[in-house]
Write an enzyme that holds these catalytic residues in place. Structure first.
Site, PDB file in Angstrom:
ATOM      1  N   ARG A 175     -28.345  -6.613  22.442  1.00 59.54           N
ATOM      2  CA  ARG A 175     -27.758  -6.074  23.654  1.00 59.54           C
ATOM      3  C   ARG A 175     -29.235  -5.959  24.346  1.00 59.54           C
ATOM      4  O   ARG A 175     -29.553  -6.284  25.547  1.00 59.54           O
ATOM      5  CB  ARG A 175     -26.852  -5.031  23.861  1.00 59.54           C
ATOM      6  N   ASP A 204     -25.111 -11.201  18.975  1.00 57.69           N
ATOM      7  CA  ASP A 204     -24.003 -10.678  20.078  1.00 57.69           C
ATOM      8  C   ASP A 204     -23.857 -11.773  21.412  1.00 57.69           C
ATOM      9  O   ASP A 204     -24.808 -12.548  21.366  1.00 57.69           O
ATOM     10  CB  ASP A 204     -24.030  -9.215  20.634  1.00 57.69           C
ATOM     11  N   HIS A 279     -18.219 -12.603  19.668  1.00 56.16           N
ATOM     12  CA  HIS A 279     -19.504 -12.010  19.942  1.00 56.16           C
ATOM     13  C   HIS A 279     -20.752 -12.912  19.749  1.00 56.16           C
ATOM     14  O   HIS A 279     -21.940 -12.334  19.397  1.00 56.16           O
ATOM     15  CB  HIS A 279     -19.708 -10.576  19.081  1.00 56.16           C
ATOM     16  N   ASP A 343     -14.980  -8.577  14.577  1.00 57.73           N
ATOM     17  CA  ASP A 343     -14.217  -7.769  15.600  1.00 57.73           C
ATOM     18  C   ASP A 343     -14.163  -8.526  16.956  1.00 57.73           C
ATOM     19  O   ASP A 343     -14.568  -9.339  17.048  1.00 57.73           O
ATOM     20  CB  ASP A 343     -14.988  -6.306  15.719  1.00 57.73           C
ATOM     21  N   GLU A 344     -13.142  -7.763  17.531  1.00 59.57           N
ATOM     22  CA  GLU A 344     -12.956  -7.841  19.009  1.00 59.57           C
ATOM     23  C   GLU A 344     -12.791  -9.455  19.268  1.00 59.57           C
ATOM     24  O   GLU A 344     -13.296  -9.729  20.529  1.00 59.57           O
ATOM     25  CB  GLU A 344     -13.927  -7.468  19.895  1.00 59.57           C
ATOM     26  N   TYR A 435     -21.102   7.307  16.288  1.00 59.73           N
ATOM     27  CA  TYR A 435     -21.465   6.577  17.217  1.00 59.73           C
ATOM     28  C   TYR A 435     -22.548   7.049  18.209  1.00 59.73           C
ATOM     29  O   TYR A 435     -22.322   7.940  19.132  1.00 59.73           O
ATOM     30  CB  TYR A 435     -20.444   5.844  18.167  1.00 59.73           C
ATOM     31  N   PHE A 436     -23.747   7.008  17.738  1.00 60.41           N
ATOM     32  CA  PHE A 436     -24.953   7.548  18.467  1.00 60.41           C
ATOM     33  C   PHE A 436     -25.203   7.075  20.150  1.00 60.41           C
ATOM     34  O   PHE A 436     -26.060   7.485  20.501  1.00 60.41           O
ATOM     35  CB  PHE A 436     -26.140   7.483  17.633  1.00 60.41           C
ATOM     36  N   TRP A 485     -25.369   1.277  19.627  1.00 62.56           N
ATOM     37  CA  TRP A 485     -25.177   0.071  20.196  1.00 62.56           C
ATOM     38  C   TRP A 485     -25.963   0.195  21.655  1.00 62.56           C
ATOM     39  O   TRP A 485     -26.167   1.462  21.899  1.00 62.56           O
ATOM     40  CB  TRP A 485     -23.733  -0.062  20.638  1.00 62.56           C
ATOM     41  N   GLU A 487     -26.238  -1.163  24.716  1.00 61.34           N
ATOM     42  CA  GLU A 487     -25.833  -1.538  26.297  1.00 61.34           C
ATOM     43  C   GLU A 487     -26.644  -0.711  27.032  1.00 61.34           C
ATOM     44  O   GLU A 487     -27.218  -1.167  27.952  1.00 61.34           O
ATOM     45  CB  GLU A 487     -24.342  -1.438  26.398  1.00 61.34           C
TER      46      GLU A 487
END
Length: 774
Positions: A175, A204, A279, A343-344, A435-436, A485, A487
């Site tokens: 990202r 991704d 992704h 995933d997803e 999840y940091f 992550w 973003e």
């Protein structure tokens, strides 16, 4: 007389030289190791490192490990320890082989005249050295030579080994791309905390980050996107496939080799992640034929949902491509594990793709979920044929799990529980605790992050093992991992801020025996670790020092009760209830604070007379409409009901966290609120509190209008305020002020118009908290 003075000086110098530093005896409170060792016994006395200290090693590998500590001494003390092959009489550190110890275990014995590190592997020696590093004074972390430091450590014995074999961190470099130098720096810090796995999220939708010789367009096209960094991640526009991307970057294969080699010297396994089947828009932008439609697409500049441009599972060419890519990846990464994501994946293209439907028929599959299982199983067969193990996110359970796969459970621990029951290894990485990219402190003062909340203490509560697991299942839990992550993380400074100090808490969770964990003791050690982080030039967050306030209104008295909290036990919280600056003489918080009139609260944690972390600032404004009866047309959405009808007049202001329970929300609707006061009051101004978070679809209103009435029947327009739409990449809170001609009123009607400029992207949310009457 001159001779006597000269003789006195010589005697003083000789005495000083002979005496050296006085031997120190350490207390337990001075031992601040993170993670906490499995067993430790503190003895009297100390060992002192000097330029005459020797390092007894055998072979080049042990010499390299000794160099990790020697490099620190060279910078901070200006000298290095001697590298020896045989033990001198005293003043040495010895690496001693002990094959009875487990792979990452080590024994450390510090005596007055020598230090012995026993291990059965290079990792054990590395962890022994990192323990010595933390035992030494903070000044060891200095990049410049420091004077007047006694390089002493306590005499002690440590028997230590990790609780879990997988102690990891995932860096999302897709990202936002981070240069090789930052990855190397992160490896140093992982080793410092006895972590052993760096999971690189290399692929991704928004970027392909690894050079693949056979497919050069993956980096020529897929590694760059159109620069829309000024916008919120989830509010960026679609790109034209013909527009050249300029924002991004990638690692050459030489970069990867350097990263992997450097990590190996620090006991870190680097696990590559090559996403599939979803992704992967960056790959399809480079090679459109890999998708079902085969049509050109652009590398997205921001958030993408749903993810429909995925690899075609019906074309053999897709699997040829992925096998070619993985062959190059496996050549670069010696890791036992290869992560494939999984995933997803939104499978709407598969449902209408002739190739995918043919594959379903030929393989006798029940549908697209089993087609995904087929996809992952086929890749698992290929990966296992090269003596590697496939890892996937817990979605790979859907439709049936590949025989040799390991599951990384992120949607809670349920996926890990199910996989372990089926006899598969699992790595726990639930969003709830590790999840940091989630907030770690006050949403109003922290940098923008995902809307979850994971403070330091919550990380420390994490346990990869689920109580309901059987003994057999627990054996399949390899360990845990933090995921960062990126973003909302565009710089290395922000990345560090999100990682530290939470990574320290996770290191103890994954290393230290469960019975040795203690939040109060960890907090004590963490206070010292912050000072070491300062010396290491880590841009860590001080969010754990921040004060949080829980406020509630007493329905009978109308007073507000405020409870102040801090994560660390027995913190000294000081506060003021006026517009004065807070300092060491301010009131100490001991019990809930009662407020019945307008007050500006400031609160902060104090340590040794100094404020630590951000100062909490809360404005409790008892305006003329507090406690008024409010009716809304239409009524607020069931998902965002605040504390009910009284939300807009209860004094308590909402925060940037739209899940804080103080927001009223409407989806795509204009709102009319009518406030009925107990009596007529003089009205001079009306304010409407609102939020904007464009990435979450929440937009400021475009207009607010106030109408006043004495009888609730006849209303007169008193004023309005308008605001044109603006692109906003940040989260904003704003009071829309409506100036009115001073007049008496008992009823105030406020009409708020929502933003309706989202063609093709659904409706905008309108979020309101307080309607203030002055």
């Amino acid at each position: 007389m001159k001779y006597f003075s000269y003789l006195l000086c010589v005697m003083v110098l000789v005495f000083s030289a002979c005496s050296g530093n006085k031997e120190k005896t350490f207390s337990k409170d001075e031992i601040t190791l993170i993670p906490k060792p499995a067993e430790m016994k503190l003895n009297k006395g100390s060992f002192e490192f000097t330029k005459e200290t020797g390092f007894v090693v055998q072979g080049s590998q042990q010499k390299e490990i000794a160099g990790l500590l020697n490099a620190k001494f060279k910078s901070a003390a200006g000298w290095e320890m001697k590298i020896l092959e045989e033990n001198p009489d005293a003043n040495f550190i010895q690496f001693k082989e002990n094959k009875d110890l487990k792979d990452e275990a080590y024994n450390l014995e510090v005596k007055k005249d020598k230090i012995v590190i026993e291990a059965g592997s290079s990792s054990g020696y590395i962890y022994g050295v990192e323990t010595l590093r933390q035992l030494l004074p903070l000044e060891l972390e200095s990049d410049e030579k420091v004077g007047d430091v006694a390089w002493q450590i306590p005499q002690l014995t440590i028997k230590d080994e990790p609780r879990f074999k997988w102690r990891g961190l995932m860096l999302d470099v897709s990202r936002h791309f981070f240069e090789k130098e930052y990855v190397l720096k992160t490896i140093d810090r992982l080793a410092f905390l006895k972590m052993n796995t760096l999971h690189l999220h290399l692929v991704d939708d928004q970027g392909w980050r690894i050079e693949i010789k056979k497919y050069p367009k993956l980096t020529e096209v897929g590694a760059f996107r159109v620069d829309q960094e000024e916008k919120h991640w989830d509010a960026r526009s679609d790109n034209d496939p013909d527009e050249k991307g300029t924002y991004g970057g990638f690692y050459t294969q030489e970069d990867i080799k350097e990263i992997v080699a450097y990590a190996g010297k620090h006991g870190i396994d680097v696990v590559p992640e090559i996403e599939m089947p979803a992704h992967v828009t960056s790959a399809i932008a480079a090679y459109p034929e890999l998708s079902c439609a085969g049509e050109p697409v652009a590398v997205p500049s921001g958030g993408l949902w749903p993810i429909t441009d995925i690899y075609c599972a019906g074309k053999d060419e897709t699997f040829d491509f992925l096998e070619d890519v993985l062959l190059e990846v496996m050549e670069l990464f010696p890791s036992k594990y290869i992560h494939v994501g999984g995933d997803e994946a939104t499978k709407t293209e598969w449902e209408k793709c002739e190739d995918c439907q043919r594959r379903i028929r030929e393989e006798g599959l029940a549908g697209v979920d089993e087609l995904q299982s087929y996809f992952i199983q086929r890749m698992e067969e290929f990966i296992s044929s090269h003596d590697r193990v496939l890892i996937g996110w817990d979605e790979i359970l859907e439709g049936g799990l590949a025989p040799g796969a390991t599951v990384m459970s992120w949607r809670g621990t349920k996926g890990g529980w199910e996989a372990s029951e089926q006899g598969h290894d699992v790595i726990m990485t639930p969003g709830s605790h590790v999840y940091f990219n989630f907030y770690q402190g006050d949403f109003d003062t922290e940098p923008m992050a995902f809307s979850g909340f994971t403070p330091l203490s919550k990380v420390y509560e994490f346990d990869p093992v689920v109580d309901s697991m059987s003994t057999a299942q627990k054996k399949h839990v390899l360990g845990g991992q933090a995921n960062l992550w990126s973003e909302f993380i565009s710089t290395t400074e922000r990345s560090e801020y999100m990682l530290f100090p939470r990574l320290a808490a996770l290191s103890e969770v994954l290393w230290t025996p469960e019975e040795n964990k203690d939040w109060a003791d960890f907090s004590r050690r963490m206070h010292v670790m912050f000072k070491r982080f300062d010396k290491m030039n880590i841009n860590y967050a001080m969010s754990a020092y921040s004060v949080t306030a829980e406020s509630e209104v007493d329905a009978t008295s109308g007073e507000i009760k405020i409870i102040l909290k801090n994560e660390f036990p027995d913190s000294e919280i000081r506060y003021t209830l006026n517009d004065e600056n807070i300092d060491e003489s301010s009131s100490v918080y001991n019990e809930p604070i009662q407020v019945d009139s307008s007050s500006l609260l400031r609160a902060a944690v104090f340590e040794n007379g100094k404020a630590k972390g951000d100062t909490l600032v809360k404005d409790f404004h008892f305006h003329k409409a507090v406690g008024a009866k409010v009716t809304y047309n239409p009524i607020y959405n069931d998902s965002y009901t605040g504390v009910g009808e009284n939300t807009a007049v209860n004094v308590i202001r909402a925060t940037k966290n739209f899940h804080d329970g103080q927001w009223l929300g409407w989806l795509g609707e204009d709102v009319e609120a009518i406030l009925e006061l107990d009596e007529k009051v003089k009205v001079e101004k009306v304010k409407v509190g609102a939020m904007e978070n464009q990435g979450s679809g929440i937009y400021f209103p475009v207009k607010a209008t106030a109408f006043l009435s004495k009888d609730g029947k006849n209303y007169k327009k008193a004023g309005s305020v308008s605001r044109d739409f603006k692109v906003n990449g940040a989260i904003g809170l704003k009071d829309f002020e409506i100036e009115v001609e001073p007049q008496e009123a008992k009823f105030i009607k406020v009409k708020v118009e929502t933003y309706k400029g989202l063609p093709g992207k659904g409706k905008a949310w309108l979020f309101l908290d307080e309607i203030i009457v002055e």
